[in-house]
Design a protein around this motif. Structure first.
Motif, mmCIF file in Angstrom:
data_model
loop_
_atom_site.group_PDB
_atom_site.id
_atom_site.type_symbol
_atom_site.label_atom_id
_atom_site.label_comp_id
_atom_site.label_asym_id
_atom_site.label_seq_id
_atom_site.Cartn_x
_atom_site.Cartn_y
_atom_site.Cartn_z
ATOM 1 N N ALA A 64 0.758 -1.162 0.172
ATOM 2 C CA ALA A 64 0.016 0.144 -0.082
ATOM 3 C C ALA A 64 0.849 1.378 0.030
ATOM 4 N N SER A 119 2.473 -3.011 5.004
ATOM 5 C CA SER A 119 1.278 -3.585 4.391
ATOM 6 C C SER A 119 1.379 -5.057 4.374
ATOM 7 N N LYS A 163 -3.958 -6.011 4.601
ATOM 8 C CA LYS A 163 -4.241 -5.261 3.518
ATOM 9 C C LYS A 163 -3.875 -6.025 2.110
#
Length: 392
Positions: free
Chosen positions: A98, A151, A338
C-alpha cells in the motif's frame, strides 16, 4: 532474558500496530506542560531533536541535515517527493504494498512523471530489476523505495536497490517510515539523497510530525520546487537555519515527548539495540503463532522486525472481527490485513513491548481461537499457493 518492560500505566491495550504504537509513561508525561513555539527553550528543543536524529546516521552524517515537518508521515513523504524530484524529473516508484502505491498516487497529485513497478503483496523489488529499468529509460532521474512495506511486513533490499540506482547515475529517495531508528541506514554503507520517517514509529514517540533527513546539497537544490506552501522542505529548512523556528505552529507537546523518546532510544543502545529488541519480539511471537497453526505471509528471509502478516485461518468459525474483539478484550489491539488475494491480519513488533509481552500475545491468540471454536488455524490452500510465488 531481560527484565520485563513496565506495562501501560493507564491500563490501555497494547498497540500491536506499526504506529501509533505503545509509548512509555515518561513519553506521555512529557506532554503535560506547555511550551511557547517562539521561545528560546523550545527552539533549543528543536535544535536538539535535529541533532539527535542526525547522529543516528553515523559516519557521513555531516553531509546531511534534518528537517522536521508538521503532520503525519504521509505529509513528510509528499514533502520529500515534491521538494527533491524536479518538476521535469521522472521517478521509478518501487511498490510491493500500500505504501509504495501511495507514493505513486502522490506523484500523480504532484503532476510529476513516474513509472510504477508493482510487485504485488509478496515480492520485493530487486536490484537487477531496477538496473534493467534504468538502463531502458534514461529519462528516469530518481528511484523511490519503501524501506519496510508495512502492509505485508517485507523488509525491502535497500542496499542492492541503492547500488543499482547509483551505478546508473540516478538518485535514491527512501520512505523509511517504519524502519528508521531500528534498522540501520548508514550513508557510509548505503547511498541515498533523502529519507523520511515520523515521530510515532521506531523511536516510540507520539503522532504529530514527520522528518526529512537529506543531503545538504539536495536541500539547497530544492528551492522553488515544491507545489505547496506548507510542505516545502527547503523553506522549512531555510527558516530553521535562520531563526531556529518552525515556519508554522509546531506540535510543541509532541516535540517534548519525542525528546524523551530519543533519550530513551540512546539509553537502550541506539539503533542496533532497538532493532534487536524488535527482532526478538518478532521471533518469539512468530514461533508461538506458528505453533498454534498460523502461517506467515512471508518466508523468514523477508520477515521484518517491524510487523508480521498472518493469513486468516480457513476454519469456518474464524471471523476476523470477532478475533479482533477478543484480542482487544485481552489487552491487545492488532491490525487488519491489506492483502488483495487472501484474508490476513498483522501483528506489530514495535513500541514499548518486549518478548514477555509477545508471549502473552500468543497466549491471548490461543484463548481467542478456543472461544471462537477454532481448533485449526491453518490458512486456505490458496494462501499457501500465493506465498509460493515468493520462492519462485
Amino acid at each position: 532474558m531481560t527484565a520485563p518492560l513496565d506495562p501501560p500505566k493507564l491500563g490501555e491495550p497494547y498497540l500491536l500496530t506499526p504506529g501509533p504504537l505503545t509509548t512509555s509513561y515518561a513519553v506521555k508525561e512529557a506532554m503535560l506542560r506547555d511550551w511557547g513555539s517562539w521561545d528560546d527553550d523550545f527552539r533549543a528543543m528543536t535544535r536538539e531533536l535535529r541533532t539527535r536524529l542526525l547522529a543516528m546516521l553515523g559516519e557521513g552524517a555531516g553531509d546531511f541535515d534534518c528537517v522536521p515537518m508538521q503532520g503525519s508521515g504521509t505529509f513528510a513523504v509528499e514533502a520529500m517527493l515534491a521538494s527533491f524530484i524536479p518538476r521535469d524529473g521522472k521517478a521509478l516508484v518501487l511498490a510491493n504494498g500500500a505504501y509504495g502505491k501511495r507514493s505513486a498516487q502522490t506523484m500523480e497529485y504532484l503532476g510529476r512523471d513516474f513509472v510504477l513497478v508493482d510487485k504485488g503483496d509478496y515480492l520485493p523489488p530487486r536490484g537487477d530489476e531496477v538496473a534493467q529499468i534504468l538502463a531502458e529509460d534514461p529519462a528516469i532521474t530518481h528511484v523511490v523505495a519503501i524501506h519496510c512495506e508495512t502492509s505485508s511486513g517485507i523488509l525491502n533490499p535497500i542496499e542492492e536497490i541503492s547500488q543499482a540506482t547509483y551505478a546508473a547515475g540516478r538518485k535514491l529517495l527512501i520512505d523509511s517510515m517504519s524502519a528508521f531508528g531500528a534498522i540501520e541506514l548508514k550513508p557510509s554503507e548505503i547511498r541515498y539523497e533523502a529519507l523520511v520517517s515520523s515521530a510515532n514509529k521506531c523511536i516510540e514517540g507520539v503522532p504529530g510530525f514527520g522528518f526529512v533527513i537529506a543531503r545538504k546539497a539536495e536541500l539547497e537544490e530544492a528551492k522553488g520546487r515544491s507545489h505547496s506552501l506548507s510542505l516545502d522542505v527547503h523553506a522549512q529548512w531555510a527558516n530553521m537555519e535562520k531563526t531556529g523556528q518552525w515556519r508554522f505552529t509546531p506540535p510543541t507537546h509532541v516535540v517534548a515527548a519525542f525528546l524523551v523518546a530519543l533519550k530513551a532510544h540512546e539509553a537502550e543502545g541506539g539503533v542496533a539495540a532497538r532493532g534487536a529488541r524488535y527482532a526478538r519480539n518478532r521471533d518469539v511471537m512468530v514461533a508461538g503463532m506458528r505453533e498454534l497453526g498460523f502461517e506467515t505471509l512471508l518466508k523468514d528471509r523477508w520477515l521484518s522486525p517491524i510487523i508480521v502478516t498472518f493469513f486468516c485461518p480457513a476454519h469456518e468459525s474464524f471471523v476476523f472481527d470477532r478475533f479482533y474483539a477478543l484480542m482487544k478484550d485481552k489487552g491487545f489491539i492488532i491490525y487488519p490485513g491489506k492483502l488483495t488475494v487472501v484474508d490476513s491480519f498483522r501483528v506489530g513488533c514495535i513500541g514499548q513491548m518486549d518478548e514477555h509481552v509477545m508471549r502473552k500475545v500468543v497466549e491471548a491468540a490461543a484463548a481467542s481461537l478456543k472461544e471462537m471454536g477454532v481448533d485449526d488455524a491453518r490458512p486456505p490452500a490458496i494462501a499457501l499457493e500465493e506465498r509460493a510465488k515468493l520462492a519462485a
